[in-house]
Design an enzyme around this catalytic site. Structure first.
Site, PDB file in Angstrom:
ATOM      1  N   HIS A 164     -17.477  -6.128  30.779  1.00  0.00           N
ATOM      2  CA  HIS A 164     -17.553  -4.764  30.259  1.00  0.00           C
ATOM      3  C   HIS A 164     -17.995  -4.782  28.812  1.00  0.00           C
ATOM      4  O   HIS A 164     -17.642  -5.661  28.043  1.00  0.00           O
ATOM      5  CB  HIS A 164     -16.208  -4.029  30.395  1.00  0.00           C
ATOM      6  CG  HIS A 164     -15.043  -4.788  29.855  1.00  0.00           C
ATOM      7  ND1 HIS A 164     -14.419  -5.805  30.547  1.00  0.00           N
ATOM      8  CD2 HIS A 164     -14.379  -4.677  28.683  1.00  0.00           C
ATOM      9  CE1 HIS A 164     -13.422  -6.284  29.826  1.00  0.00           C
ATOM     10  NE2 HIS A 164     -13.388  -5.631  28.681  1.00  0.00           N
ATOM     11  N   HIS A 216     -17.816  -2.658  25.376  1.00  0.00           N
ATOM     12  CA  HIS A 216     -17.131  -1.558  24.678  1.00  0.00           C
ATOM     13  C   HIS A 216     -18.135  -0.859  23.756  1.00  0.00           C
ATOM     14  O   HIS A 216     -18.867  -1.532  23.018  1.00  0.00           O
ATOM     15  CB  HIS A 216     -16.032  -2.093  23.754  1.00  0.00           C
ATOM     16  CG  HIS A 216     -14.886  -2.771  24.431  1.00  0.00           C
ATOM     17  ND1 HIS A 216     -13.691  -2.141  24.664  1.00  0.00           N
ATOM     18  CD2 HIS A 216     -14.728  -4.030  24.912  1.00  0.00           C
ATOM     19  CE1 HIS A 216     -12.843  -2.992  25.240  1.00  0.00           C
ATOM     20  NE2 HIS A 216     -13.450  -4.147  25.396  1.00  0.00           N
TER      21      HIS A 216
HETATM   22  P1  5GP Z   1     -10.893  -6.409  27.019  1.00  0.00           P
HETATM   23  O1  5GP Z   1     -10.819  -7.096  28.345  1.00  0.00           O
HETATM   24  O2  5GP Z   1     -12.299  -6.392  26.451  1.00  0.00           O
HETATM   25  O3  5GP Z   1      -9.913  -6.956  26.020  1.00  0.00           O
HETATM   26  O4  5GP Z   1     -10.489  -4.898  27.190  1.00  0.00           O
HETATM   27  C1  5GP Z   1     -10.196  -4.281  28.392  1.00  0.00           C
HETATM   28  C2  5GP Z   1     -10.202  -2.782  28.137  1.00  0.00           C
HETATM   29  O5  5GP Z   1     -10.033  -2.120  29.372  1.00  0.00           O
HETATM   30  C3  5GP Z   1      -9.084  -2.314  27.200  1.00  0.00           C
HETATM   31  O6  5GP Z   1      -9.649  -1.625  26.103  1.00  0.00           O
HETATM   32  C4  5GP Z   1      -8.255  -1.387  28.085  1.00  0.00           C
HETATM   33  O7  5GP Z   1      -7.769  -0.281  27.397  1.00  0.00           O
HETATM   34  C5  5GP Z   1      -9.232  -0.985  29.172  1.00  0.00           C
HETATM   35  N1  5GP Z   1      -8.593  -0.690  30.443  1.00  0.00           N
HETATM   36  C6  5GP Z   1      -7.734  -1.487  31.115  1.00  0.00           C
HETATM   37  N2  5GP Z   1      -7.363  -0.894  32.273  1.00  0.00           N
HETATM   38  C7  5GP Z   1      -8.018   0.294  32.333  1.00  0.00           C
HETATM   39  C8  5GP Z   1      -8.024   1.356  33.291  1.00  0.00           C
HETATM   40  O8  5GP Z   1      -7.374   1.320  34.329  1.00  0.00           O
HETATM   41  N3  5GP Z   1      -8.823   2.425  32.994  1.00  0.00           N
HETATM   42  C9  5GP Z   1      -9.562   2.504  31.862  1.00  0.00           C
HETATM   43  N4  5GP Z   1     -10.297   3.592  31.667  1.00  0.00           N
HETATM   44  N5  5GP Z   1      -9.562   1.510  30.926  1.00  0.00           N
HETATM   45  C10 5GP Z   1      -8.802   0.436  31.171  1.00  0.00           C
END
Ligand code: 5GP
Ligand code: ZN
Length: 140
Positions: free
Chosen positions: A101, A103
């Site tokens: 993903h 951001h």
């Molecule tokens: P990373 O893996 O880059 O650290 O971040 C994962 C991101 O996914 C986080 O910012 C978190 O808030 C977001 N996230 C995790 N679960 C969900 C979800 O079920 N729905 C949404 N919209 N965002 C999510």
């Protein structure tokens, strides 16, 4: 294609709801549920790929195009002072959801500086910098 226990695959499949912002054949963009700023968005491929090492090129390209498009809309709507694109690969650098993903993190003029852009600049060892750069370059 999708991975059973993957939360983002479930969002793609519509099994978990999201606040959808953009969608095309290859990508889905939606609001981050724990926004670090107003307008924090995630763009994901519609196939399961854990990170930069697994994602197929054409999905990476689609994410890039979507990011450009969405950034234009964010600029119009939120008029941010800047927008950070952040993409983590591997638990060792803080990736939590193991489905690629990107951001998109706009910062409003009334919001604090982003923690991710606040590292201290310290000159490195030139020999070491060159040695590592040469090593990687020779692998390409
Ligand atoms: P990373 O893996 O880059 O650290 O971040 C994962 C991101 O996914 C986080 O910012 C978190 O808030 C977001 N996230 C995790 N679960 C969900 C979800 O079920 N729905 C949404 N919209 N965002 C999510
Ligand atoms: Zn997945």
């Amino acid at each position: 294609m999708e991975q059973k226990e993957c939360i983002f695959c479930k969002i793609v499949q519509g099994q978990i709801p999201c606040f959808k912002i953009y969608e095309d054949e290859k990508v889905l963009a939606f609001a981050d549920i724990n926004p670090i700023t107003k307008g924090h968005i995630l763009i994901i491929p519609k196939v399961h790929a854990e990170s930069i090492w697994e994602i197929p090129e054409e999905y990476l390209t689609a994410i890039s195009h979507a990011a450009k498009k969405i950034a234009q809309a964010v600029k119009k709507v939120l008029d941010p002072v800047g927008i950070a694109f952040l993409q983590l690969n591997g638990r060792g650098v803080g990736q939590v959801v193991m489905h690629y993903h990107m951001h998109l993190i706009p910062r409003g003029s009334d919001e604090p500086e982003l923690p991710v852009s606040q590292w201290e600049l310290k000159p490195g060892d030139k020999d070491e910098i060159k040695r590592i750069a040469d090593k990687i370059a020779s692998c390409l």
